[in-house]
Every structure is written in C-alpha cells, then in structure tokens.
Design a protein around this motif. Structure first.
Motif, PDB file in Angstrom:
ATOM      1  N   THR A 142       0.774  -1.617   0.214  1.00  0.00           N
ATOM      2  CA  THR A 142      -0.078  -0.149  -0.326  1.00  0.00           C
ATOM      3  C   THR A 142       0.775   1.662   0.093  1.00  0.00           C
ATOM      4  O   THR A 142       0.613   2.293  -0.254  1.00  0.00           O
ATOM      5  N   MET A 143       2.276   1.081   0.611  1.00  0.00           N
ATOM      6  CA  MET A 143       3.056   2.191   0.297  1.00  0.00           C
ATOM      7  C   MET A 143       3.439   2.987  -0.898  1.00  0.00           C
ATOM      8  O   MET A 143       3.737   3.704  -0.767  1.00  0.00           O
ATOM      9  N   THR A 144       3.480   1.558  -1.362  1.00  0.00           N
ATOM     10  CA  THR A 144       3.695   1.573  -2.912  1.00  0.00           C
ATOM     11  C   THR A 144       2.991   2.630  -3.381  1.00  0.00           C
ATOM     12  O   THR A 144       3.243   3.733  -4.586  1.00  0.00           O
ATOM     13  N   ILE A 145       1.209   2.880  -3.626  1.00  0.00           N
ATOM     14  CA  ILE A 145       0.506   3.094  -4.231  1.00  0.00           C
ATOM     15  C   ILE A 145       0.128   4.258  -4.138  1.00  0.00           C
ATOM     16  O   ILE A 145       0.220   5.439  -4.946  1.00  0.00           O
ATOM     17  N   ASN A 146       0.676   4.807  -2.412  1.00  0.00           N
ATOM     18  CA  ASN A 146       0.904   6.006  -2.373  1.00  0.00           C
ATOM     19  C   ASN A 146       2.378   6.599  -3.096  1.00  0.00           C
ATOM     20  O   ASN A 146       1.592   7.677  -2.579  1.00  0.00           O
ATOM     21  N   ASP A 147       2.917   6.432  -3.436  1.00  0.00           N
ATOM     22  CA  ASP A 147       3.892   6.568  -4.143  1.00  0.00           C
ATOM     23  C   ASP A 147       3.755   7.595  -6.004  1.00  0.00           C
ATOM     24  O   ASP A 147       4.408   8.030  -6.736  1.00  0.00           O
ATOM     25  N   PHE A 148       2.871   7.065  -6.129  1.00  0.00           N
ATOM     26  CA  PHE A 148       2.144   6.824  -7.766  1.00  0.00           C
ATOM     27  C   PHE A 148       2.193   8.600  -8.027  1.00  0.00           C
ATOM     28  O   PHE A 148       2.216   9.146  -9.109  1.00  0.00           O
TER      29      PHE A 148
ATOM     30  N   PHE B  46      -7.283  -4.797 -10.404  1.00  0.00           N
ATOM     31  CA  PHE B  46      -7.294  -5.153 -11.453  1.00  0.00           C
ATOM     32  C   PHE B  46      -7.756  -3.437 -12.205  1.00  0.00           C
ATOM     33  O   PHE B  46      -7.031  -3.214 -12.895  1.00  0.00           O
ATOM     34  N   PRO B  47      -8.093  -2.927 -11.727  1.00  0.00           N
ATOM     35  CA  PRO B  47      -8.864  -1.050 -12.089  1.00  0.00           C
ATOM     36  C   PRO B  47      -7.407  -0.380 -12.336  1.00  0.00           C
ATOM     37  O   PRO B  47      -6.424   0.606 -12.597  1.00  0.00           O
ATOM     38  N   LEU B  48      -6.725  -1.001 -10.696  1.00  0.00           N
ATOM     39  CA  LEU B  48      -5.555  -0.487 -10.296  1.00  0.00           C
ATOM     40  C   LEU B  48      -4.158  -0.549 -11.411  1.00  0.00           C
ATOM     41  O   LEU B  48      -3.522   0.348 -11.939  1.00  0.00           O
ATOM     42  N   VAL B  49      -4.312  -1.872 -12.220  1.00  0.00           N
ATOM     43  CA  VAL B  49      -3.000  -2.269 -12.435  1.00  0.00           C
ATOM     44  C   VAL B  49      -3.109  -1.667 -13.736  1.00  0.00           C
ATOM     45  O   VAL B  49      -2.195  -0.873 -14.433  1.00  0.00           O
ATOM     46  N   ARG B  50      -4.536  -1.392 -14.492  1.00  0.00           N
ATOM     47  CA  ARG B  50      -4.048  -0.872 -15.878  1.00  0.00           C
ATOM     48  C   ARG B  50      -3.935   0.335 -15.561  1.00  0.00           C
ATOM     49  O   ARG B  50      -3.798   1.231 -16.912  1.00  0.00           O
ATOM     50  N   ASN B  51      -4.305   1.358 -14.894  1.00  0.00           N
ATOM     51  CA  ASN B  51      -4.343   2.590 -14.660  1.00  0.00           C
ATOM     52  C   ASN B  51      -3.944   3.340 -13.415  1.00  0.00           C
ATOM     53  O   ASN B  51      -5.212   3.628 -12.514  1.00  0.00           O
ATOM     54  N   PRO B  52      -3.185   3.057 -12.351  1.00  0.00           N
ATOM     55  CA  PRO B  52      -2.624   2.877 -11.911  1.00  0.00           C
ATOM     56  C   PRO B  52      -2.603   5.131 -11.418  1.00  0.00           C
ATOM     57  O   PRO B  52      -3.188   5.031 -10.254  1.00  0.00           O
ATOM     58  N   GLY B  53      -2.001   5.059 -12.266  1.00  0.00           N
ATOM     59  CA  GLY B  53      -2.066   7.225 -11.809  1.00  0.00           C
ATOM     60  C   GLY B  53      -3.406   7.720 -11.675  1.00  0.00           C
ATOM     61  O   GLY B  53      -3.147   8.502 -10.817  1.00  0.00           O
ATOM     62  N   SER B  54      -4.502   7.312 -12.125  1.00  0.00           N
ATOM     63  CA  SER B  54      -5.687   7.843 -12.334  1.00  0.00           C
ATOM     64  C   SER B  54      -6.611   6.680 -10.550  1.00  0.00           C
ATOM     65  O   SER B  54      -7.602   7.728 -10.778  1.00  0.00           O
ATOM     66  N   PHE B  55      -6.277   5.713 -10.666  1.00  0.00           N
ATOM     67  CA  PHE B  55      -6.924   5.265  -9.813  1.00  0.00           C
ATOM     68  C   PHE B  55      -6.144   4.854  -8.132  1.00  0.00           C
ATOM     69  O   PHE B  55      -7.038   3.862  -7.213  1.00  0.00           O
ATOM     70  N   ASP B  56      -5.147   5.206  -8.160  1.00  0.00           N
ATOM     71  CA  ASP B  56      -4.672   4.897  -6.648  1.00  0.00           C
ATOM     72  C   ASP B  56      -4.907   5.447  -5.853  1.00  0.00           C
ATOM     73  O   ASP B  56      -4.998   4.232  -4.485  1.00  0.00           O
ATOM     74  N   VAL B  57      -5.673   6.652  -5.461  1.00  0.00           N
ATOM     75  CA  VAL B  57      -6.468   6.849  -4.308  1.00  0.00           C
ATOM     76  C   VAL B  57      -7.689   6.746  -4.280  1.00  0.00           C
ATOM     77  O   VAL B  57      -8.033   6.251  -3.506  1.00  0.00           O
ATOM     78  N   ARG B  58      -8.679   6.164  -5.747  1.00  0.00           N
ATOM     79  CA  ARG B  58      -9.803   6.259  -4.825  1.00  0.00           C
ATOM     80  C   ARG B  58      -9.634   3.988  -4.632  1.00  0.00           C
ATOM     81  O   ARG B  58     -10.381   3.449  -3.685  1.00  0.00           O
TER      82      ARG B  58
ATOM     83  N   ALA C 227      -9.996   0.141  -0.599  1.00  0.00           N
ATOM     84  CA  ALA C 227      -9.321  -1.136  -0.169  1.00  0.00           C
ATOM     85  C   ALA C 227      -9.093  -1.653   0.990  1.00  0.00           C
ATOM     86  O   ALA C 227      -9.012  -2.335   1.535  1.00  0.00           O
ATOM     87  N   GLN C 228      -8.124  -0.413   1.524  1.00  0.00           N
ATOM     88  CA  GLN C 228      -8.308  -0.437   3.081  1.00  0.00           C
ATOM     89  C   GLN C 228      -9.007  -0.505   3.954  1.00  0.00           C
ATOM     90  O   GLN C 228      -8.268  -1.966   4.894  1.00  0.00           O
ATOM     91  N   ASN C 229      -9.948  -0.414   4.030  1.00  0.00           N
ATOM     92  CA  ASN C 229     -11.368  -0.723   4.648  1.00  0.00           C
ATOM     93  C   ASN C 229     -11.113  -2.004   5.207  1.00  0.00           C
ATOM     94  O   ASN C 229     -11.150  -2.558   6.447  1.00  0.00           O
ATOM     95  N   PHE C 230     -10.743  -2.929   3.449  1.00  0.00           N
ATOM     96  CA  PHE C 230     -11.175  -4.396   3.259  1.00  0.00           C
ATOM     97  C   PHE C 230      -9.694  -4.862   4.486  1.00  0.00           C
ATOM     98  O   PHE C 230      -9.790  -5.940   5.417  1.00  0.00           O
ATOM     99  N   LEU C 231      -8.692  -4.063   3.915  1.00  0.00           N
ATOM    100  CA  LEU C 231      -7.262  -4.566   4.920  1.00  0.00           C
ATOM    101  C   LEU C 231      -7.779  -4.380   6.851  1.00  0.00           C
ATOM    102  O   LEU C 231      -6.960  -5.574   6.749  1.00  0.00           O
TER     103      LEU C 231
END
Length: 300
Positions: free
Chosen positions: A191-197, A263-275, A280-284
């Motif tokens: 999840t820290m990696t996703i914050n780097d986008f 799946f949408p995260l990997v397809r378009n990380p730059g626009s889906f990272d925050v969403r 997803a963090q809620n489930f984690l």
C-alpha cells in the motif's frame, strides 16, 4: 511565520500533523491491544487507551509527519507546493520547535503507558529520520523506504498495544502478534507503493528511486498488488495453523474485494491509486482486526 489568529494557528498546526495519516497507526495499536487477550470493551474509555490513541495519533504519527515535511520541503515545492513549509505558512524555525516539543511529548506519553513503549517511540522517530533525512534518506533506496514506514505504521504500534495490556515479555506471549503484524507489514509495504504514484514527477527529478519510478506505473502496481495479497493470504494460513478456521475464512473473504479492485488499479495506476486506497484499505484493516480477534481466541 505563523498566522496571527489563534484558531488559524491551531488549524495550521493540525494540517502540519496530517490527521488522515494517524488512523492506520491508531488502528494497529487497537489490534495489538485486542490480540493481547487482556483488552475489553470497557477499556475503550480507560486512561491507558486514551493515552495510547493520543500517542499513536497526534503525537508520534504527527511528529513523523512533521519530520517528513521538514526534510522533504524541496520535493514538496514540486509535488505539493501548498504544504505549510513550502507554502511559507510555517517557517523552518517554527517547524523545528514544533518537532522538538512533539518528540518529547511522544516519548513521555509512551513511557507513561509502559517504559518499553517509550523506547518504541524513540525507534519510530529514528525511523522517520532514516526515511526522510539526508544522507541516508531511505525513501531514495527502492524497497527500504516503504519497508521502514510499514514497520513504523504496523509492527511498532501493534506490539505497543499488545505490551500495554499484556506485560508478559516472553516469546510465546508475543510471537503470535509479532507474526501477524509482520505479515500485515508485508501487505502494508504494497500500500505504501501505491502512495508513491502521486509524487512520481518530483521523485524522478530528485532521483528518488521508488518502485513506480524504477519499474513504471503498471509493473509497480502489479508488485504492490502481489505484496498486499500475499501478506494477507499468509495471515489467513497462520490463523488456520493456530486452529482458528472461521477467522481464517473471514480473512480470506476480505481479500476478495481488494483483489477485484486491483484490476483497474493495474490498468490505470495514476488515476485509480487514491480511489483504490480509499476503498480497499477498509478491507485490509478489517482483516487486521479479525486476526487480532483470532489471536485472542486462541489464547489458552
């Protein structure tokens, strides 16, 4: 320079402390307390729990966020110029005083809960320096930065919560919490990696070697997804190994919506990272609490 009005000063300091970043650390403390087996609902209003929430939220987490802003002010001029220091709302001298006071308050609060927790706070503040400050600046060094942040966000507060309510410092008593916190730290590294986008442009210019900068957005998103899922899958297997099948199944169920969102995260990380992180963090974190309850249930 601080703004003249007291309420504006308070609002500025709160902004500098970044309250949104406190929640994962506070939650980790809660999970550790639950896993200790000595924490009950009545403790939610107890002085120890309130002090623990203050420590893991506005005090220790706030200190680390201020340190990050202080040492990253050159990057923030590119990525987030409206932050208090690059925006000129807080001078370097004022920031230095705030960091010093908050660091002292954090250590004292931790010591009041348990002397070992005071030591944990010192380790967390050292980690924040290692992450952001030159010449080491671990955030420049690919995996190292995300790992040290994940440890500070998860293992340290989880073990602090456990020790706060279960003072027995033996390997058998601490091992289940340490194992589960370690596995969720693996997920948290993802999840820290996703914050780097969001900061790729400034990181590239400054030579910060984050996963998105080194591997590109899509590969970094895929690596992050694998780490997020792997940590939780291993945690579910550990629940199974200690005889908590229902909790293991629940942990697995919480992975499914995260997997779908990847799946949408990997397809378009730059626009889906925050969403992605917002949903997803809620489930984690729900899986973290489930595992903490499993450790509690498994205690003899």
């Amino acid at each position: 320079m601080f703004l003249s009005q007291p309420l504006e000063k308070a609002a500025l300091i709160i902004r500098f402390l970044k309250p949104v970043t406190w929640i994962p650390v506070m939650w980790s403390f809660l999970c550790g307390a639950v896993a200790s087996g000595a924490f009950g609902w009545q403790d939610l209003t107890g002085m120890k729990f309130i002090l623990g929430m203050l420590l893991t939220g506005p005090l220790a987490s706030g200190t680390c966020q201020m340190l990050n802003d202080y040492f990253d002010r050159d990057l923030d001029e590119i990525n987030e110029p409206r932050r208090p220091i690059p925006g000129g709302s807080i001078s370097l001298k004022s920031a230095t005083w705030l960091i010093a006071v908050w660091s002292l308050l954090s250590v004292v609060a931790g010591w009041f809960i348990h002397p070992l927790i005071g030591l944990y706070v010192i380790i967390g503040i050292i980690n924040a320096h290692l992450y952001s400050a030159n010449p080491i600046k671990l955030k420049k060094r690919l995996w190292a930065g995300n790992i040290i942040v994940a440890i500070s966000y998860l293992i340290i507060p989880w073990m602090a919560g456990h020790i706060a309510y279960h003072g027995t410092l033996t390997i058998p008593a601490l091992a289940p919490s340490l194992i589960v916190a370690g596995l969720f730290t693996l997920s948290s590294t993802g999840t820290m990696t996703i914050n780097d986008f969001k900061s790729m442009e400034g990181d590239r210019l400054a030579g910060i070697r984050t996963l998105p900068v080194v591997f590109g957005e899509r590969r970094a998103a895929l690596i992050a997804a694998v780490l997020i899922n792997l940590g939780q899958l291993l945690a579910a297997l550990y629940m199974l190994s200690i005889g908590e099948q229902i909790y293991s199944a629940l942990t697995l169920l919480f992975i499914i919506p995260q997997f779908i969102l990847q799946f949408p995260l990997v397809r378009n990380p730059g626009s889906f990272d925050v969403r992605y992180n917002a949903i997803a963090q809620n489930f984690l974190v729900a899986g973290m609490l489930v595992c903490a309850l499993a450790i509690r249930a498994a205690k003899p």
